[in-house]
Structures are given as structure tokens and as C-alpha cells.
Design an enzyme around this catalytic site. Structure first.
Site, mmCIF file in Angstrom:
data_model
loop_
_atom_site.group_PDB
_atom_site.id
_atom_site.type_symbol
_atom_site.label_atom_id
_atom_site.label_comp_id
_atom_site.label_asym_id
_atom_site.label_seq_id
_atom_site.Cartn_x
_atom_site.Cartn_y
_atom_site.Cartn_z
ATOM 1 N N ASN A 241 0.668 -1.268 0.290
ATOM 2 C CA ASN A 241 0.068 0.188 -0.030
ATOM 3 C C ASN A 241 0.835 1.260 0.135
ATOM 4 O O ASN A 241 0.652 2.146 -0.681
ATOM 5 C CB ASN A 241 -0.849 -0.015 1.353
ATOM 6 C CG ASN A 241 -2.058 -1.270 1.122
ATOM 7 O OD1 ASN A 241 -1.615 -2.128 1.643
ATOM 8 N ND2 ASN A 241 -3.054 -0.842 0.843
ATOM 9 N N GLU A 242 2.015 1.263 0.826
ATOM 10 C CA GLU A 242 2.773 2.348 1.001
ATOM 11 C C GLU A 242 3.307 2.777 -0.531
ATOM 12 O O GLU A 242 3.418 3.817 -0.758
ATOM 13 C CB GLU A 242 3.808 1.898 2.053
ATOM 14 C CG GLU A 242 4.849 3.261 1.867
ATOM 15 C CD GLU A 242 6.086 2.778 3.241
ATOM 16 O OE1 GLU A 242 5.569 2.189 4.239
ATOM 17 O OE2 GLU A 242 6.973 3.799 3.344
ATOM 18 N N ARG A 243 3.966 1.501 -1.055
ATOM 19 C CA ARG A 243 4.522 1.911 -2.518
ATOM 20 C C ARG A 243 3.804 2.366 -3.473
ATOM 21 O O ARG A 243 3.964 3.218 -4.385
ATOM 22 C CB ARG A 243 5.461 0.557 -2.837
ATOM 23 C CG ARG A 243 6.532 0.568 -1.919
ATOM 24 C CD ARG A 243 7.229 -0.950 -1.942
ATOM 25 N NE ARG A 243 8.460 -1.058 -0.755
ATOM 26 C CZ ARG A 243 8.853 -1.958 -0.429
ATOM 27 N NH1 ARG A 243 8.671 -3.283 -0.805
ATOM 28 N NH2 ARG A 243 9.699 -2.184 0.616
ATOM 29 N N ALA A 246 2.658 5.791 -2.788
ATOM 30 C CA ALA A 246 4.012 6.845 -3.137
ATOM 31 C C ALA A 246 3.952 7.151 -4.700
ATOM 32 O O ALA A 246 4.355 8.276 -5.249
ATOM 33 C CB ALA A 246 5.167 6.255 -2.539
#
Ligand SMILES: Cc1cc2nc3c(=O)[nH]c(=O)nc-3n(C[C@H](O)[C@H](O)[C@H](O)COP(=O)(O)OP(=O)(O)OC[C@H]3O[C@@H](n4cnc5c(N)ncnc54)[C@H](O)[C@@H]3O)c2cc1C
Length: 382
Positions: A241-243, A246
């Protein structure tokens, strides 16, 4: 293809909201090296932006993933890297595991107030001796009856100064390596937890970044997110999710920077004509436009895989790697085409240039993305 009329309306609403409520304050917050995250998050929560895809039972909007794509792209149009990063940490980096694996009680206690903008959260993985190599982390949670007792430290934690709770990855057994870790919700009010220092950075000034300390910090075992001992695997999923967010934000940042640079080169004259009439400048901007479009379309393919429930690891890895490189290239070119004024603090290009450096480091360095890719593509044995 992916976006309905409702999605388009959502994009317009978010764009207007961020331009009205956030962007005008960014210069002040950058100077302060902090922004009032509780006040800002409360405003974002009012129009449901903190829990787009989360279950309405937990206070989320139950929206589809395309809303997150749009939200990420629009966050990228805030004229700094710090505030959007702090927001994305809250919505897509610190909360996905809790939403996915947390018990109903834990979600009511920590996720629901986070989605209402009453609590700010952070994700605490990195340590002084464990950054890229997450399996080397040393922070330990030892069981004592119905409690975990945490000892250790965490480094470079976004929102760490202002957070009300942290999603901490800690060792909960002696197995070593990536085995025997757990994700634990640690409230910032826990005795034994403290912010050792707020760190000054090259860029992203408005977002706070902290070193954190845990000395016999005691939290209930029921604060464990998901399965005891599966923390590493759960965090790897959270990293997807973070990547993805981003990379969605990077498209917004790059497209917005290109728009702003185009207006500048149309106005600024050199050698008897506007800069944009020099072919070198046209071709460079056209090339960047093409590369941004490629990343945008790749993100959409990643989002499609995510929506279909497929393993999006490879998509998230390639997207994050490409985004980190592209945002640096765009920032460098935009600054170059502004000339001297582009290097001045008063011009947005200098902040963008500083802030752009982070994406190839935070959320996994480029080299880690390449090593994941080398394994996934069978270039090296798993
Ligand atoms: C502003 C900022 C905010 C951050 N926010 C958070 C946060 O909220 N939560 C959190 O947990 N962490 C956060 N981080 C930490 C971030 O995720 C780490 O900095 C990152 O994962 C790299 O770890 P490291 O700094 O220890 O670098 P190291 O692991 O020491 O790596 C140093 C360098 O070695 C090289 N390298 C590393 N591994 C390999 C490899 N396998 N092959 C070849 N070369 C390699 C790379 O060039 C790398 O840059 C943040 C960092 C920054 C700068």
C-alpha cells in the site's frame, strides 16, 4: 475507462479542498518544520478523506481503490512533499494492517478515531541497525502475563513527534531473521515510550520525523495486530500500500511540476523569444510528459491488479522504483529550466528538488526494489 463521473467529481472536490485548506499554509509549515496534523487531519476527516477504502463499520467510506489513486494524484499537487507524505503515512502506511488484520476491538479503539481525524498515527519499522534489512530489527516485545514489554528504538519515523499511536514492528520470539515478529499498536501515552529527538532533514521540512525510544513500555497483548509471529509478513503486505500510494502521489507531483514549468518557459524570454520556443526545451518537456504518462498508466495497471485481488508486489515494486527516479529527473529539469531563480529558496523548484530526493530512499531504497525484482523475475534464485 477506470474513472466514472463520480470519480471525476471526487477529483474536483479533493483538488479544490486541498487548494483551499492545505496549500495556502504550506510555506508557513515548511518554515516551522512542522504542521498541525491534528487540525489538518480533522478537516480531511470531515469530507471522508482519511479512510477511503476502509470498512464503514470502522468509520471508513467503503470506496473502491480508484478513489485512492485519485487521492494520491491530487495529494501530489500540494506544493511540498512533507504534508502529503504525513497524510499518506496515516491513510496508507500505518493503518492498512490494522484494517486488514486487527480485531474488532482494536479497530474500534485505534482505527476508528484515526479515520475520524481524532488520532494521528505512524508506522515504526526502521531502527538504527535495521533499515533496508527489516529482518535485522532488534526492538523486542517480551510477554509478561497479558502484556508485552517493549524495549528498543526506532529511527526516521514520520509523524513520530505528533502521533497518538504507532504501528510498531517488534520481535516477539527468539527465532531470528524474519520469523517471530509481530505488529503491535503502541499508544504514545504509554509510560516508557518517548520521542528521543525530532530530526532535521534535507527536505520534506513540514513533516516531522522522529527517533523513538521504548524502555519497558508495557501494552496489552490484545494490541497485537493480526497473528503473533506474522508481523514481518503483514508489514510486507502493508508496504505494498505504501509503495502504491507513493507512486500515485509521484504522478501528481510530476504532472503539476511540468504544468508550472510550462507556464514559466512560456513567459520567460531568452535570445529574443520565449524559452519554450527553443526546441531543446520543447523536446525535454515532451519527453518528461511521455514518461509521466507511462508511470500513470503503469499505476493504473497496478491498481487494476490490486482491485482484482491479484498479488500486486511486482507492480508496486516497479512503480515505486520508477517513481523515485522519475520525480528526481523531473525536479532537476524543472529547476534547470528556471535558471537562477529556480535555485532560490523563494521558488517552488528548490523545495521540489530537495523533497524529490526522498522517494528513492523512504519505503524501501531503489536497491531493495531492484533486489525484490531480481528475485521475482528469477534473475537470482529465491
Ligand atoms: C524522511 C524519511 C522518512 C521516513 N519515514 C519512515 C517511517 O515513517 N517509518 C519507518 O519505519 N521508516 C521510515 N523511514 C526509513 C526508511 O524506510 C529507511 O531510511 C530506508 O528503508 C533505508 O534504510 P536505511 O536508511 O537504514 O539505509 P540502509 O539500509 O543502511 O542502506 C543504505 C544504502 O545502502 C544501499 N543498499 C541497501 N540495501 C542494499 C542492497 N540490498 N543492495 C545494494 N545496496 C543496498 C542503498 O544505496 C541504501 O541507500 C524514513 C526515512 C526518511 C529519510
Amino acid at each position: 475507462m477506470h474513472f466514472t463521473a463520480e470519480h471525476d467529481l471526487f477529483r474536483r472536490t479533493v483538488r479544490e479542498f486541498l487548494a483551499r485548506e492545505i496549500s495556502p499554509h504550506v510555506d508557513e509549515w515548511e518554515r516551522d518544520h512542522s504542521f498541525p496534523s491534528h487540525a489538518v487531519f480533522a478537516k480531511l476527516a470531515e469530507i471522508g478523506l482519511l479512510g477511503l477504502e476502509y470498512d464503514p463499520a470502522d468509520g471508513g467510506q467503503g470506496a473502491d481503490h480508484w478513489y485512492t489513486v485519485i487521492f494520491g494524484e491530487e495529494l501530489g499537487r500540494i506544493p511540498c512533499g512533507g504534508v502529503p507524505m504525513a497524510i499518506a503515512v496515516h491513510t496508507d502506511m500505518a493503518t492498512p494492517s490494522l484494517a486488514r488484520f486487527g480485531s474488532p476491538e482494536l479497530k474500534q479503539q485505534y482505527l476508528a478515531p484515526a479515520l475520524r481525524g481524532e488520532m494521528v498515527c505512524a508506522v515504526a519499522v526502521t531502527e538504527p541497525n535495521a533499515g533496508s534489512d527489516v529482518a535485522a530489527l532488534e526492538t523486542r516485545a517480551v510477554r509478561d502475563g497479558d502484556d508485552w514489554v517493549l524495549n528498543g528504538s526506532k529511527l526516521y519515523i514520520t509523524n513520530g513527534v505528533q502521533a497518538d499511536w504507532l504501528c510498531v514492528l517488534a520481535r516477539t520470539s527468539n527465532e531470528g531473521g524474519y520469523r517471530g515478529m509481530s505488529q503491535i499498536v503502541v499508544p504514545a501515552s504509554t509510560p516508557g515510550f518517548s520521542v528521543s529527538r525530532a530530526l532535521l532533514k534535507l527536505g520534506n521540512h513540514s513533516s516531522d520525523t522522529a527517533e523513538l525510544s521504548f524502555v519497558d513500555a508495557r501494552v496489552p497483548v490484545s494490541n497485537t495486530i493480526g497473528v503473533i509471529g506474522r508481523g514481518f509478513q503483514q508489514q510486507m503486505q502493508q508496504f505494498q500500500n505504501e509503495r502504491l500510494i507513493a507512486s500515485y502521489m509521484a504522478v501528481g507531483q510530476c504532472a503539476y511540476a511540468l504544468e508550472r514549468t510550462l507556464s514559466y518557459v512560456r513567459e520567460r524570454r531568452a535570445f529574443g523569444k520565449p524559452l519554450v520556443e527553443h526546441q531543446w526545451i520543447q523536446y525535454h518537456l515532451a519527453e518528461l510528459s511521455a514518461e509521466i504518462d507511462l508511470l500513470r498508466q503503469y499505476n493504473y495497471a497496478a491498481a487494476e491488479a490490486y482491485v482484482a485481488g491479484a498479488d500486486a508486489t511486482r507492480f508496486a515494486t516497479v512503480a515505486k522504483l520508477t517513481a523515485g527516479r522519475l520525480v528526481r529527473k523531473v525536479a532537476d529539469t524543472c529547476l534547470q529550466f528556471h535558471g537562477g531563480i529556480g535555485y532560490m529558496d523563494e521558488t517552488w523548484t528548490s523545495r521540489f528538488f530537495r523533497d524529490s530526493r526522498l522517494l528513492s530512499i523512504g519505503g524501501g531504497v531503489d536497491e531493495v526494489m531492484l533486489s525484490v525484482l531480481a528475485r521475482l523475475d528469477g534473475i537470482v534464485a529465491d
